[in-house]
Design a protein around this motif. Structure first.
Motif, PDB file in Angstrom:
ATOM      1  N   ALA A  22       0.858  -1.189   0.000  1.00  0.00           N
ATOM      2  CA  ALA A  22       0.000   0.000   0.000  1.00  0.00           C
ATOM      3  C   ALA A  22       0.888   1.231   0.000  1.00  0.00           C
ATOM      4  O   ALA A  22       1.782   1.361   0.837  1.00  0.00           O
ATOM      5  N   ALA A  23       0.641   2.144  -0.949  1.00  0.00           N
ATOM      6  CA  ALA A  23       1.405   3.390  -1.024  1.00  0.00           C
ATOM      7  C   ALA A  23       0.501   4.502  -1.544  1.00  0.00           C
ATOM      8  O   ALA A  23       0.064   4.432  -2.691  1.00  0.00           O
ATOM      9  N   PRO A  24       0.198   5.487  -0.705  1.00  0.00           N
ATOM     10  CA  PRO A  24       0.638   5.577   0.691  1.00  0.00           C
ATOM     11  C   PRO A  24      -0.223   4.695   1.601  1.00  0.00           C
ATOM     12  O   PRO A  24      -1.370   4.408   1.284  1.00  0.00           O
ATOM     13  N   VAL A  25       0.375   4.329   2.740  1.00  0.00           N
ATOM     14  CA  VAL A  25      -0.388   3.610   3.760  1.00  0.00           C
ATOM     15  C   VAL A  25      -0.752   4.549   4.902  1.00  0.00           C
ATOM     16  O   VAL A  25      -1.690   4.288   5.655  1.00  0.00           O
ATOM     17  N   ALA A  26      -0.011   5.666   5.027  1.00  0.00           N
ATOM     18  CA  ALA A  26      -0.274   6.660   6.063  1.00  0.00           C
ATOM     19  C   ALA A  26       0.515   7.920   5.757  1.00  0.00           C
ATOM     20  O   ALA A  26       1.455   7.907   4.945  1.00  0.00           O
ATOM     21  N   MET A  27       0.143   9.011   6.430  1.00  0.00           N
ATOM     22  CA  MET A  27       0.882  10.277   6.368  1.00  0.00           C
ATOM     23  C   MET A  27       1.672  10.422   7.665  1.00  0.00           C
ATOM     24  O   MET A  27       1.099  10.304   8.758  1.00  0.00           O
ATOM     25  N   LYS A  28       2.972  10.686   7.556  1.00  0.00           N
ATOM     26  CA  LYS A  28       3.817  10.820   8.741  1.00  0.00           C
ATOM     27  C   LYS A  28       3.805  12.251   9.250  1.00  0.00           C
ATOM     28  O   LYS A  28       4.052  13.201   8.498  1.00  0.00           O
ATOM     29  N   MET A  29       3.516  12.421  10.552  1.00  0.00           N
ATOM     30  CA  MET A  29       3.651  13.702  11.237  1.00  0.00           C
ATOM     31  C   MET A  29       4.415  13.465  12.522  1.00  0.00           C
ATOM     32  O   MET A  29       4.406  12.353  13.058  1.00  0.00           O
ATOM     33  N   ALA A  30       5.086  14.502  13.020  1.00  0.00           N
ATOM     34  CA  ALA A  30       5.947  14.335  14.191  1.00  0.00           C
ATOM     35  C   ALA A  30       5.764  15.478  15.173  1.00  0.00           C
ATOM     36  O   ALA A  30       5.687  16.651  14.787  1.00  0.00           O
ATOM     37  N   LEU A  31       5.717  15.112  16.446  1.00  0.00           N
ATOM     38  CA  LEU A  31       5.611  16.070  17.548  1.00  0.00           C
ATOM     39  C   LEU A  31       6.797  15.873  18.485  1.00  0.00           C
ATOM     40  O   LEU A  31       7.501  14.864  18.416  1.00  0.00           O
ATOM     41  N   GLY A  32       7.017  16.844  19.365  1.00  0.00           N
ATOM     42  CA  GLY A  32       8.030  16.664  20.398  1.00  0.00           C
ATOM     43  C   GLY A  32       9.401  17.170  20.026  1.00  0.00           C
ATOM     44  O   GLY A  32       9.558  18.141  19.281  1.00  0.00           O
ATOM     45  N   GLU A  33      10.427  16.473  20.547  1.00  0.00           N
ATOM     46  CA  GLU A  33      11.795  16.979  20.491  1.00  0.00           C
ATOM     47  C   GLU A  33      12.395  17.047  19.090  1.00  0.00           C
ATOM     48  O   GLU A  33      13.166  17.958  18.789  1.00  0.00           O
ATOM     49  N   ASN A  34      12.091  16.071  18.249  1.00  0.00           N
ATOM     50  CA  ASN A  34      12.835  15.987  16.989  1.00  0.00           C
ATOM     51  C   ASN A  34      12.669  17.208  16.083  1.00  0.00           C
ATOM     52  O   ASN A  34      13.669  17.774  15.633  1.00  0.00           O
ATOM     53  N   PRO A  35      11.446  17.627  15.752  1.00  0.00           N
ATOM     54  CA  PRO A  35      11.333  18.837  14.924  1.00  0.00           C
ATOM     55  C   PRO A  35      11.966  20.057  15.597  1.00  0.00           C
ATOM     56  O   PRO A  35      12.635  20.865  14.936  1.00  0.00           O
ATOM     57  N   LYS A  36      11.768  20.183  16.920  1.00  0.00           N
ATOM     58  CA  LYS A  36      12.374  21.299  17.649  1.00  0.00           C
ATOM     59  C   LYS A  36      13.891  21.319  17.474  1.00  0.00           C
ATOM     60  O   LYS A  36      14.492  22.353  17.173  1.00  0.00           O
ATOM     61  N   GLY A  37      14.501  20.160  17.701  1.00  0.00           N
ATOM     62  CA  GLY A  37      15.957  20.095  17.645  1.00  0.00           C
ATOM     63  C   GLY A  37      16.513  20.386  16.268  1.00  0.00           C
ATOM     64  O   GLY A  37      17.524  21.087  16.123  1.00  0.00           O
ATOM     65  N   VAL A  38      15.862  19.864  15.237  1.00  0.00           N
ATOM     66  CA  VAL A  38      16.340  20.057  13.870  1.00  0.00           C
ATOM     67  C   VAL A  38      16.278  21.522  13.466  1.00  0.00           C
ATOM     68  O   VAL A  38      17.247  22.088  12.924  1.00  0.00           O
TER      69      VAL A  38
END
Length: 394
Positions: free
Chosen positions: A152-168
Motif C-alpha cells: 500500500a502506497a501511501p499507507v499513512a501520512m507521517k507527522m511528528a511532535l516533540g523533540e525531533n522537529p524542535k531540535g532540527v
C-alpha cells in the motif's frame, strides 16, 4: 481448486498458527500462484491435488510472515553516511508531498536480513525531523523493484511532535523551535488543505466557480482530511500524545500513535479514545529526554487496558531482524505470548489496513510464511524456512 490443479508447495505436519483463528496442532498449508490456497488439519486428509514440492514441517511451528508497522528500512542505508541518508528532508518543515517510494533502496542488505528473520512486510518512510514528513508505504522485504514490492502506497501520512522537529529547526534558527510552533504548523497546513478541498468541491458543483490553483502539498493531504488516509503521529511524551489527539479531533482525522513511550501512563484514556499504539523501539537505551520513561513493559500495560498495539523496531534504531526478539522482551515484561505474536503479525496488519493481504494464514492471502523449530521469540531462534510470495527464499 480442481482435483487436477497442481499445488506449488504443500507444507505438512505443521503446528499451524493462523493468527486469525485457532491453532491447528497437526496441520497443512497449500500455496498456489503465490497465494495461500488451502489449509486444514492432517487428520483424515487425503489430498486430491498433486504438489510440485512438499515440505514436511515435522511438528515445527508455522506462522505468517512477520509485519513491522514502523521502520525506515531502505531510507538510511546500512554502512553509509550522507550518501545513503534519504530519510529527512530537513530543509522545509512541511513536506506532505514527499513519497517514501521515491527514496527506498530495496537492494540495501538489511532487506535480506529482515527476510531471513521472517519479517516479510514493513512500513517504511520519512523520519521525524519535519512536523509533516510525507507519505509512508507498506512493502514486502523481497524483490528488486519497489513498484513490485508495494502493498500500500501511501499507507499513512507521517507527522511528528516533540523533540525531533524542535531540535532540527532550532539548529537552523527556523520555525518550529517550540512544541507550540510544531502543532501550529501542522494545523496551518491541514487548514489550508481543508479549504483547498472545499474550493475544489465548490468548483465541481458550480461551473462558474474556478478551481483553486494546484497545490501539491494540499493535494497530498486531501485523503488525510477526507479520512481516507490515517496520520501516523510520532509522539513519545504523554503531552505530545494528547496534542496528536487534539489535532486529530479538530480536523476529524484517523490517526495512530507511533512510539507512545509514555502511553502506558494513561493507557485507560487511550483505550477510551480508542487509538492504536505502535510500541517501540523497546530494545535500546534512552538517548534523549523524551525516552526517560521507556519501559519494555509498555506493550503489556497498554494491552491490559484494551489498547490495540503493534511492536516495532524503528529500524535502523533496532535492526529489523530483531523484531521477534523485541516481542520476546515484551513477553518477559508481562505481555502474553499470544498477544506478542499478534503484535508482529495480524495486529499491525489490521492497524495498517492491509490485513486483506498479510498478517495471518488465511486462504486468499499472500503466501508469506515462516517455519520455526524453536520458540521464535527467543534470541536463539532462527527460521528453518521462509516462504515469501509463494517461493522458498530460505
Amino acid at each position: 481448486m480442481g482435483p487436477n490443479q497442481q499445488v506449488d508447495i504443500r507444507i505438512v505436519n505443521a503446528r499451524v498458527l493462523p493468527m486469525d483463528g485457532p491453532e491447528i496442532p497437526n496441520g497443512y498449508v497449500e500455496i498456489t500462484g503465490g497465494i495461500l490456497s488451502g489449509l486444514g488439519t492432517m487428520e483424515g486428509e487425503a489430498f486430491a491435488s498433486p504438489a510440485a514440492e512438499t515440505l514436511d514441517a515435522a511438528g515445527g511451528l508455522l506462522l505468517p510472515g512477520f509485519v513491522d508497522a514502523h521502520t525506515h528500512l531502505g531510507m538510511w542505508e546500512d554502512g553509509l553516511g550522507f550518501e545513503g541518508d534519504d530519510g529527512n528532508e530537513d530543509t522545509d518543515p512541511s513536506t506532505p508531498h514527499l513519497r517514501a517510494v521515491d527514496a527506498v533502496n530495496p537492494t540495501d542488505r538489511c532487506f535480506r536480513e529482515a527476510l531471513e528473520a521472517g519479517v516479510t512486510t514493513v512500513v517504511t518512510g520519512p523520519g521525524s525531523a519535519n512536523p509533516i514528513g510525507g507519505q509512508l508505504c507498506a512493502m514486502k522485504t523481497y524483490g528488486r523493484r519497489i513498484d513490485d514490492m508495494i502493498v500500500a502506497a501511501p499507507v499513512a501520512m507521517k507527522m511528528a511532535l516533540g523533540e525531533n522537529p524542535k531540535g532540527v529547526y532550532h539548529e537552523k534558527n527556523q520555525t518550529p523551535v517550540t512544541r507550540m510552533a510544531t502543532a501550529a504548523l501542522i494545523r496551518e497546513q491541514l487548514a489550508r488543505a481543508r479549504r483547498y478541498s472545499e474550493d475544489l468541491l465548490k468548483a465541481e458543483e458550480d461551473d462558474e466557480v474556478d478551481e483553486p490553483e494546484f497545490d501539491t502539498r494540499c493535494e497530498a493531504l486531501l485523503p488525510v482530511i477526507r479520512r481516507e488516509l490515517p496520520v501516523h503521529f510520532h509522539a513519545h511524551r504523554l503531552d505530545d500524545i494528547f496534542t496528536a489527539r487534539r489535532i486529530a479531533r479538530e480536523f476529524d482525522l484517523r490517526y495512530v500513535i507511533v512510539h507512545g513511550t509514555e502511553g502506558h501512563k494513561a493507557a485507560d484514556l487511550l483505550a477510551e479514545e480508542p487509538v492504536p499504539v505502535l510500541c517501540g523501539p523497546l530494545l535500546c537505551d534512552r538517548p534523549k529526554p523524551e525516552l526517560r520513561e521507556l519501559t519494555p513493559a509498555s506493550p503489556a500495560l497498554l494491552r491490559q487496558a484494551g489498547v490495540d498495539i503493534a511492536i516495532i523496531t524503528d529500524h535502523p534504531v533496532i535492526p529489523e531482524q530483531y523484531l521477534p526478539l523485541c516481542a520476546g522482551l515484551a513477553v518477559r515484561e508481562g505481555l502474553s505470548y499470544d498477544e506478542a505474536l499478534r503484535a508482529i503479525t495480524i495486529g499491525p496488519a489490521r492497524i495498517l489496513g492491509i490485513e486483506g493481504r498479510v498478517g495471518s494464514l488465511t486462504v486468499g492471502k499472500d503466501a508469506d510464511l515462516v517455519l520455526f523449530r524453536e520458540d521464535p521469540l527467543t534470541i536463539a531462534a532462527r527460521p528453518e524456512a521462509v516462504i515469501a510470495g509463494g517461493r522458498r527464499v530460505l
